[in-house]
Design a protein around this motif. Structure first.
Motif, PDB file in Angstrom:
ATOM      1  N   ILE A  46       0.826  -1.209   0.000  1.00  0.00           N
ATOM      2  CA  ILE A  46       0.000   0.000   0.000  1.00  0.00           C
ATOM      3  C   ILE A  46       0.863   1.264   0.000  1.00  0.00           C
ATOM      4  N   VAL A  47       1.952   1.277   0.759  1.00  0.00           N
ATOM      5  CA  VAL A  47       2.779   2.482   0.913  1.00  0.00           C
ATOM      6  C   VAL A  47       3.592   2.795  -0.342  1.00  0.00           C
ATOM      7  N   LEU A  50       1.852   4.884  -2.882  1.00  0.00           N
ATOM      8  CA  LEU A  50       1.656   6.227  -2.330  1.00  0.00           C
ATOM      9  C   LEU A  50       2.935   7.056  -2.447  1.00  0.00           C
ATOM     10  N   CYS A  51       4.076   6.421  -2.242  1.00  0.00           N
ATOM     11  CA  CYS A  51       5.356   7.116  -2.435  1.00  0.00           C
ATOM     12  C   CYS A  51       5.510   7.538  -3.895  1.00  0.00           C
ATOM     13  N   PHE A  53       3.140   8.060  -6.071  1.00  0.00           N
ATOM     14  CA  PHE A  53       2.168   9.114  -6.359  1.00  0.00           C
ATOM     15  C   PHE A  53       2.653  10.459  -5.816  1.00  0.00           C
ATOM     16  N   GLY A  54       3.243  10.445  -4.624  1.00  0.00           N
ATOM     17  CA  GLY A  54       3.783  11.682  -4.058  1.00  0.00           C
ATOM     18  C   GLY A  54       4.896  12.261  -4.915  1.00  0.00           C
TER      19      GLY A  54
END
Length: 66
Positions: A46-47, A50-51, A53-54
């Motif tokens: 999951i993380v 997100l990294c 995408f950031g």
């Protein structure tokens, strides 16, 4: 300069967690009904996006994707 440092951290974070795998390779504690190792892997599944995408959003604001 701070944005570049944050981008580097976000890039390296998923790779650093791979180095921590021997430390988290255990059954106890049970988290959300999963052995800790499986929970750790699920967490990073999951993380990691997100990294990414950031990083994408920060580069998009700077015009670095053209």
């Amino acid at each position: 300069m701070v944005k570049k440092a944050l981008i580097v951290i976000l890039i390296l974070l998923p790779f650093v967690q791979l180095a921590l795998l021997p430390l988290v390779n255990r059954i106890e504690p049970i988290m959300f009904g999963l052995p800790f190792f499986h929970f750790w892997l699920l967490l990073w599944i999951i993380v990691t996006p997100l990294c990414s995408f950031g990083i994408y959003q920060m580069q998009k604001k700077d015009g670095g994707l053209e």
